[in-house]
Design a protein around this motif. Structure first.
Motif, PDB file in Angstrom:
ATOM      1  N   SER A 105       0.847  -1.189   0.000  1.00  0.00           N
ATOM      2  CA  SER A 105       0.000   0.000   0.000  1.00  0.00           C
ATOM      3  C   SER A 105       0.881   1.236   0.000  1.00  0.00           C
ATOM      4  O   SER A 105       1.088   1.895   1.022  1.00  0.00           O
ATOM      5  N   ASN A 200      -7.306  -7.693   5.588  1.00  0.00           N
ATOM      6  CA  ASN A 200      -8.077  -6.453   5.641  1.00  0.00           C
ATOM      7  C   ASN A 200      -8.627  -6.138   7.026  1.00  0.00           C
ATOM      8  O   ASN A 200      -9.315  -5.131   7.202  1.00  0.00           O
ATOM      9  N   ALA A 202      -7.442  -5.021   9.837  1.00  0.00           N
ATOM     10  CA  ALA A 202      -7.044  -3.830  10.583  1.00  0.00           C
ATOM     11  C   ALA A 202      -7.914  -2.623  10.256  1.00  0.00           C
ATOM     12  O   ALA A 202      -8.207  -1.798  11.135  1.00  0.00           O
ATOM     13  N   TRP A 203      -8.329  -2.507   8.999  1.00  0.00           N
ATOM     14  CA  TRP A 203      -9.113  -1.323   8.631  1.00  0.00           C
ATOM     15  C   TRP A 203     -10.593  -1.628   8.416  1.00  0.00           C
ATOM     16  O   TRP A 203     -11.421  -0.710   8.417  1.00  0.00           O
ATOM     17  N   ASN A 207     -15.204  -1.881  12.286  1.00  0.00           N
ATOM     18  CA  ASN A 207     -15.244  -0.497  11.800  1.00  0.00           C
ATOM     19  C   ASN A 207     -16.471  -0.343  10.914  1.00  0.00           C
ATOM     20  O   ASN A 207     -16.388  -0.505   9.692  1.00  0.00           O
ATOM     21  N   ALA A 210     -16.123   1.818   7.733  1.00  0.00           N
ATOM     22  CA  ALA A 210     -15.327   1.207   6.669  1.00  0.00           C
ATOM     23  C   ALA A 210     -16.098   0.085   5.986  1.00  0.00           C
ATOM     24  O   ALA A 210     -16.065  -0.060   4.757  1.00  0.00           O
TER      25      ALA A 210
END
Length: 257
Positions: A105, A200, A202-203, A207, A210
């Motif tokens: 990323s 994926n 962590a984000w 959330n 997200a």
């Protein structure tokens, strides 16, 4: 027990300890294949995936096979040949799923040469030589399935290098289909979109904002599950997909239409 679609077949799935790779391995085993699960680092996750398959009556074995360095393909196939010799006497394989991959990323201005080399080594060079060295053992009528990405068709400057590797993998797939077609071997790519995996987590997980944004990108209105991709792979691995080759199958839920 009724006949299953992949009874008598042998499959190898790279990066099969977690996420999409694990779901693919589980589905192929459920359909009757004996599955070699490769992994790089997470021994506990790999063992758990193996136990899960075997506890449900599937046949599978593990291969510790990190990718991304010169000689990785030769080491993987050597491990394959010795992992279960009583069952794999001829070293043959019917289904090869190139799933292992890493992401970077980083935008164009920020990506280092080392990071660029690493992502191409794992995502492009490794599948290339895994297939090359599999040619003598890949049985006629076999299947090569490359897990690419929706990023190969959607502009995402923050992951330019990763997306480029997946574009290269799609081109590789196209040429494999042409070269191996006379042997009845099909080669196809699958494009996942945003999938709820540990990569994926962590984000995405825990959330809601997200998750809502990710779901809004897909025409079907949700985040993908690893089984969504595994089911597509199972079709491509089956006899039903015998007339499908050189294709890119979009499994993004209709992202960015």
């Amino acid at each position: 027990m009724p006949a299953r679609p992949l009874d008598g077949k042998t499959a190898l799935v790279t990066g099969a300890s977690r996420g999409i790779g694990r779901a693919i391995a589980e589905r192929l085993a459920h359909d009757g294949a004996t599955v070699a699960l490769t992994y790089a680092r997470d021994t506990a996750a790999a063992a758990d995936a193996l136990d899960h398959i075997r506890s449900r009556g599937g046949r599978a074995f593990l291969l510790h096979a990190p990718l991304g360095t010169h000689g990785d393909a030769a080491r993987l196939w050597a491990a394959y040949d010795t992992a279960w010799p009583e069952h794999l006497a001829d070293g043959g394989v019917d289904i090869l799923v190139n799933n292992a991959g890493i992401g970077r990323s980083a935008a164009l201005a920020d990506l280092t040469e080392e990071g660029f080399d690493e992502v191409f080594a794992v995502n492009v060079r490794a599948p290339f030589f895994l297939v090359q060295q599999a040619l003598p053992r890949l049985r006629d009528g076999g299947r090569i399935i490359n897990i690419s990405s929706g990023a190969a068709r959607i502009a995402a400057p923050e992951i330019t290098a990763y997306a480029a590797t997946k574009g290269a993998l799609d081109t590789f797939t196209l040429n494999l289909a042409k070269e191996l077609g006379p042997r009845g071997i099909t080669a196809n790519s699958v494009h996942p979109g945003i999938v709820d995996t540990d990569v994926n987590a962590a984000w995405l997980r825990n959330n809601p904002a997200a998750q809502a944004h990710a779901a809004s990108l897909a025409a079907l209105g949700r985040v993908g599950d690893p089984t969504d991709i595994a089911d597509v792979v199972a079709f491509l691995a089956s006899h039903d997909a015998r007339w499908v080759t050189g294709r890119t199958i979009d499994a993004t839920g209709g992202a960015a239409l």
